[in-house]
Design an enzyme around this catalytic site. Structure first.
Site, short mmCIF file in Angstrom:
data_model
loop_
_atom_site.label_atom_id
_atom_site.label_comp_id
_atom_site.label_asym_id
_atom_site.label_seq_id
_atom_site.Cartn_x
_atom_site.Cartn_y
_atom_site.Cartn_z
N TYR A 137 -3.19 4.63 -6.90
CA TYR A 137 -2.04 3.99 -7.54
C TYR A 137 -0.86 4.95 -7.42
O TYR A 137 -0.84 6.00 -8.05
CB TYR A 137 -2.39 3.72 -9.01
N LYS A 165 -2.09 1.47 -3.71
CA LYS A 165 -1.11 0.51 -4.18
C LYS A 165 0.18 1.28 -4.43
O LYS A 165 0.21 2.23 -5.21
CB LYS A 165 -1.57 -0.16 -5.48
#
Length: 297
Positions: A137, A165
């Site tokens: 992330y 991500k």
């Protein structure tokens, strides 16, 4: 290339709360069924949009278990298992695996954790003990750790590390991650069309909570390379997607979803409902999406 399981939209579903501020599982089931009915085939449980940071460990685990049971194999599932302690991340990840989850999303070390590449690598190598594919992330503005292209290449040497991500909101930096040729997912609502054009592997999309039907139509057009059609659909989505990215993100998603018929109640404290003035601005930005989406509910 590792097998990438999460193309298209993975809805970072809002966590419903009842009048006492407790997670509302009955309402979550209703929302999941609505999203499945319009065609959502990927969910992120206990996401940032779902207020992961404001859920206790037991609440988050219960949410993942319940949500996975409701979905019952009808869609891919990613669970956020981020925590301050590595052992807690591993334990949450193993729990998610037991629930039938397909992968986990994990923040890098945060709150005075290691910020050098070696420390981040060692963290994710330890998380791999949880036994599920890992989506890193990248949200440096929130946690102070950036996953760069060189670090992404190194992280993907870990067998369980699948993708990153990117929620930095920086198009140039996201494009650099895409150019590695490694799986990369967009998490910045305002960048969705540019990310798809650049070739991201998939989307983790919080704003899709309030416009799932229109978001699916947009992504379908983009994936078919029907860019003229995609541009016309994005014109409906862009005002609201850009507005929520400017601030009060979670509160705005909850408010917008309530307007379009996918309400999850109020966000949990310490977050509060948007002010009346901000509600009016959001309503204006949504425009015809309100009626367009309500026809699908």
């Amino acid at each position: 290339m590792k097998d990438f399981k999460f193309p298209g939209i993975n809805l970072a579903i809002s966590t419903p709360f009842d009048g006492n501020g407790k997670p509302d599982h009955a309402r979550l089931e209703q929302l999941i069924e609505r999203y499945l009915a319009v065609g959502i085939r990927g969910f992120v449980l206990s996401s940032g949009t779902g207020m992961h940071v404001y859920l206790s460990q037991e609440e988050s685990k219960a949410l993942v278990a319940f949500g996975a049971k409701v979905i019952g194999g009808r869609a891919k599932i990613i669970a956020q298992t981020s925590a301050l302690l590595v052992d807690d991340v591993v334990e949450r990840t193993r729990h998610a695996a037991d629930c039938g989850v397909d992968g986990v999303m994990v923040l890098p070390p945060f709150f005075e954790g290691p910020t050098d590449d070696d420390g981040v690598f060692e963290f994710y190598a330890a998380v791999a003990r949880g036994g599920l594919p890992i989506i890193g992330y990248n949200v440096p503005q929130a946690v102070g750790v950036e996953i760069t292209p060189s670090l992404l290449r190194r992280l993907c040497e870990i067998p369980e590390f699948l993708a990153v991500k990117d929620s930095s909101g920086d198009l140039a930096k996201q494009a650099a991650l895409v150019r590695t040729g490694l799986p990369m997912m967009n998490g910045a609502d305002a960048l969705v069309p540019y990310a798809l054009y650049a070739g991201v592997s998939g989307l983790i999309w919080g704003g899709a909570n309030f416009a799932p039907k229109t978001c699916l139509e947009f992504v379908g057009a983009a994936q078919a390379h029907k860019w003229d059609d995609a541009r016309e659909i994005w014109r409906l989505l862009e005002p609201a997607m850009s507005l929520i990215w400017e601030g009060d993100y979670v509160q705005s998603v909850y408010a917008a979803a309530d307007m379009t018929g996918y309400g999850a109640g109020n966000p949990r404290r310490p977050l509060s409902r948007l002010s009346a003035k901000k509600i009016d601005v959001l309503q204006s930005a949504l425009g015809e999406l309100v009626e367009r989406e309500r026809r699908a509910v």
